[in-house]
Motif scaffolding. Sequence first.
Motif, PDB file in Angstrom:
ATOM      1  N   ALA A  60       0.837  -1.206   0.000  1.00  0.00           N
ATOM      2  CA  ALA A  60       0.000   0.000   0.000  1.00  0.00           C
ATOM      3  C   ALA A  60       0.871   1.253   0.000  1.00  0.00           C
ATOM      4  O   ALA A  60       0.584   2.214  -0.723  1.00  0.00           O
ATOM      5  N   ALA A  61       1.932   1.248   0.794  1.00  0.00           N
ATOM      6  CA  ALA A  61       2.833   2.404   0.831  1.00  0.00           C
ATOM      7  C   ALA A  61       3.516   2.595  -0.514  1.00  0.00           C
ATOM      8  O   ALA A  61       3.669   3.723  -0.995  1.00  0.00           O
ATOM      9  N   ASP A  62       3.907   1.494  -1.161  1.00  0.00           N
ATOM     10  CA  ASP A  62       4.553   1.567  -2.468  1.00  0.00           C
ATOM     11  C   ASP A  62       3.578   2.117  -3.510  1.00  0.00           C
ATOM     12  O   ASP A  62       3.948   2.946  -4.341  1.00  0.00           O
ATOM     13  N   ALA A  63       2.326   1.683  -3.447  1.00  0.00           N
ATOM     14  CA  ALA A  63       1.315   2.184  -4.381  1.00  0.00           C
ATOM     15  C   ALA A  63       1.072   3.675  -4.158  1.00  0.00           C
ATOM     16  O   ALA A  63       0.918   4.441  -5.121  1.00  0.00           O
ATOM     17  N   ALA A  64       1.052   4.092  -2.902  1.00  0.00           N
ATOM     18  CA  ALA A  64       0.855   5.519  -2.602  1.00  0.00           C
ATOM     19  C   ALA A  64       2.031   6.343  -3.116  1.00  0.00           C
ATOM     20  O   ALA A  64       1.835   7.425  -3.675  1.00  0.00           O
ATOM     21  N   ASP A  65       3.244   5.837  -2.942  1.00  0.00           N
ATOM     22  CA  ASP A  65       4.427   6.532  -3.461  1.00  0.00           C
ATOM     23  C   ASP A  65       4.372   6.648  -4.975  1.00  0.00           C
ATOM     24  O   ASP A  65       4.707   7.686  -5.545  1.00  0.00           O
ATOM     25  N   ALA A  66       3.945   5.566  -5.642  1.00  0.00           N
ATOM     26  CA  ALA A  66       3.858   5.582  -7.098  1.00  0.00           C
ATOM     27  C   ALA A  66       2.818   6.589  -7.556  1.00  0.00           C
ATOM     28  O   ALA A  66       3.018   7.292  -8.553  1.00  0.00           O
ATOM     29  N   ALA A  67       1.704   6.681  -6.846  1.00  0.00           N
ATOM     30  CA  ALA A  67       0.658   7.639  -7.210  1.00  0.00           C
ATOM     31  C   ALA A  67       1.147   9.076  -7.022  1.00  0.00           C
ATOM     32  O   ALA A  67       0.815   9.963  -7.809  1.00  0.00           O
TER      33      ALA A  67
END
Length: 139
Positions: free
Chosen positions: A122-129
Amino acid sequence: MPDDIHDPGRKRPNGALEADILAALHRAGTPLTAGEVVDRLSRRLSYSTVVTVLSRLHTKRLLDRAQRGRAYAYSPATDESGLAARRMQGVLDELPDREAVLTHFVANLPAADEHLLRQLLAADAADAADTAPTAEGRD
């Protein structure tokens, strides 16, 4: 103490020798030549065996090396958690069905590890966004 020089028929588990050498390099905290690695191992190994394993680990990009006199001094390319991650990536790269491997891996995780993995994803997805180009920035 095992004496591998005088017991050549003794079979070690796959990867045990590499793991011993990597552990010695991690404990050292400084680059070591093959001779220095031999001196720090708990089992007796020939110099040529250690040179061979160090060369293989370097080829696998698990070790960095720098010239020191006429020899190379070796150091781990990453810390122990990074090495574990590289091994896991290697397993995924070797098998044709990544989805099946990952499915089995996640299904067998303890609940706390599965929760941690979900948080990391989830943190990685948020960073990518956060780093994705916006509509105004596109041509």
